[in-house]
Design an enzyme around this catalytic site. Structure first.
Site, short mmCIF file in Angstrom:
data_model
loop_
_atom_site.label_atom_id
_atom_site.label_comp_id
_atom_site.label_asym_id
_atom_site.label_seq_id
_atom_site.Cartn_x
_atom_site.Cartn_y
_atom_site.Cartn_z
N ARG A 37 0.83 -1.22 0.00
CA ARG A 37 0.00 0.00 0.00
C ARG A 37 0.86 1.27 0.00
O ARG A 37 0.47 2.28 -0.58
CB ARG A 37 -0.94 0.00 1.21
CG ARG A 37 -2.07 -0.97 0.99
CD ARG A 37 -3.15 -0.79 2.01
NE ARG A 37 -4.31 -1.57 1.63
CZ ARG A 37 -5.16 -2.12 2.48
NH1 ARG A 37 -4.98 -1.99 3.78
NH2 ARG A 37 -6.19 -2.81 2.05
N LYS A 198 -21.23 -14.57 0.38
CA LYS A 198 -22.66 -14.33 0.59
C LYS A 198 -23.37 -13.64 -0.56
O LYS A 198 -22.90 -12.66 -1.09
CB LYS A 198 -22.83 -13.48 1.86
CG LYS A 198 -22.54 -14.26 3.13
CD LYS A 198 -22.34 -13.35 4.28
CE LYS A 198 -23.57 -13.32 5.18
NZ LYS A 198 -23.44 -12.31 6.23
N GLY A 351 -9.73 -6.73 -2.36
CA GLY A 351 -9.92 -7.66 -1.25
C GLY A 351 -9.45 -9.06 -1.56
O GLY A 351 -8.34 -9.27 -2.03
N GLY A 374 -14.17 -2.80 -0.67
CA GLY A 374 -15.48 -2.15 -0.54
C GLY A 374 -15.70 -1.10 -1.61
O GLY A 374 -16.79 -0.96 -2.17
#
Ligand code: AMP
Length: 394
Positions: A37, A198, A351, A374
């Site tokens: 990062r 999910k 992610g 996200g």
């Protein structure tokens, strides 16, 4: 109209507040275990340095929950960054206040200071206007290069833009370019690959992509709820019964819109995920009682890979199985390899998917790997990202 980029700013001699994403993983001795990062922000940092500006870097790290805690200090980042840019990086003991102002006043052109963790103040996440104003008062210009938090309206991502001329850093600029390209003018066929745990987390994404993609390929645990609705036996695989009605609607909408929806036709199954000793491949989509689907099977890998081969645009979000375990990683690996071999423009959602591609050492063969989980999901949902919307227009 496009957002201003750092290249559109007149930087020489200016104090520039740069929101970076330095939320790096640390070990128990507070050594940085992965500095990617920090490296990802170097293009922007070096460009601004070389333009003769004074750099004021801000970031969050971990979850200090509004309290000043040494374990969440950004000091290790200052040390690593100074090695990477081969120049001292001053470390401030706070992110607002008199001391910080004095330290900034001492900066010469091209010098760099890193302010302390923004989330030592609860006002950061609350997007408190006074806090944002105090941050903004430290600088003449604002550059946001923290894509990972761009989907959050925080003081350092959205709040400060009300007080300063602002622009996207190279990292955010690249994210915007790739997502806009695939979402607004995708070359066809456009294949959207969706996996992960999910269904409930990904409904808005499926709904938005239904208007854009030619094929939606579904793997991972979320495929089992779809298969169950279609009358397939799924054994003890993960299931979201409360999603049945939603899934039925998605299936109907796909048919109506003539979007091809591909589901697994075979699986890797086990009777115990933890032990993972007994593993079998199914013949068909059905799974026997008591057994759990943990990855897509070889026939599915072949079918999905063929779709990928024929595509001109590919967007991928979510692993095809429990890829963290090597035994259950083959399906995710096969998909990553097929994308790597493809000529299509490929955008990999952040992610877990980015982690999987990295694990298989295929990162260099993707057109774009998003740096935000996200944030990339929110792009795919077709929603605005407050940290990007707030930036000045060209
Ligand atoms: P998400 O954050 O929704 O993208 O989900 C990623 C997680 O889904 C990873 O940690 C995977 O291990 C998990 N996952 C993928 N396939 C399965 C599966 N068949 N059963 C249980 N978990 C799965």
């Amino acid at each position: 109209m496009a957002k201003k980029s750092v290249k559109d700013l007149d930087l020489a001699g200016k104090k520039v507040l740069i929101r970076a994403d330095f939320n790096v993983p640390l070990d128990s001795d507070r050594n940085i275990t992965d500095d990617s990062r920090i490296k990802a922000a170097l293009d922007t940092i070096n460009y601004i340095r070389e333009s003769g500006a004074k750099l004021i870097l801000v970031s969050h790290l971990g979850r200090p929950k509004g309290q000043k805690k040494e374990e969440f200090s950004l000091k290790p980042v200052a040390k690593r960054l100074s090695q990477l840019i081969d120049q001292p990086v001053k470390m401030a003991d706070d992110c607002i206040g008199k001391n910080v102002e004095e330290e900034i006043d001492k900066l010469k052109d091209g010098e760099v200071i890193l302010l302390e963790n923004l989330r030592f103040y609860s006002q950061e996440k609350a997007n408190d206007q006074d806090f944002a104003k105090q941050l903004a008062s430290l600088a003449d210009l604002y550059v946001n290069d923290a894509f990972g938090t761009a989907h959050r309206a925080h003081a350092s991502t959205e709040g400060v833009t009300h007080f300063l001329d602002s622009a996207a850093g190279f990292l955010i600029d690249k994210e915007i370019q790739y997502f806009q390209k695939v979402l607004t003018e995708p070359q066809k066929p456009f294949v959207f690959i969706l996996g992960g745990a999910k269904v409930s987390d990904k409904i808005p994404v499926i709904e938005n992509m239904m208007d854009k993609a030619d094929s939606i390929v579904i793997g991972g645990a979320m495929a089992y709820t779809f298969l169950k609705v279609k009358g397939v036996d799924i054994g003890s695989s993960l299931l979201e019964e409360d999603m049945f009605e939603v899934v039925k609607k998605i299936l109907a909408k796909a048919e109506e819109k003539k979007v091809e929806l591909l589901l697994p036709i075979d699986h890797l199954i086990t009777d115990d995920i933890k032990q993972g000793e007994n593993v079998e491949t199914t013949e068909s989509a059905d799974i026997k009682s008591g057994w759990i689907g943990v990855d897509i099977g070889p026939k599915t890998q072949k079918e999905f890979s063929q779709k990928i081969k024929d595509a001109k645009t590919i967007v991928w979000n979510g692993p095809m199985g429990i890829f963290e375990k090597d035994k259950f990683a083959q399906g995710t690996k096969a998909i990553a390899e097929a994308i790597a071999e493809s000529e299509a423009i490929s955008v990999i959602g952040g992610g877990d998917t980015a982690a999987a591609v990295k694990k298989f050492k295929l990162s260099d063969q993707m057109s774009h790997i998003s740096t935000g989980g996200g944030a990339s999901l929110q792009f795919l949902e077709g929603k605005d990202l407050p940290g990007i919307s707030a930036l000045s227009m060209k």
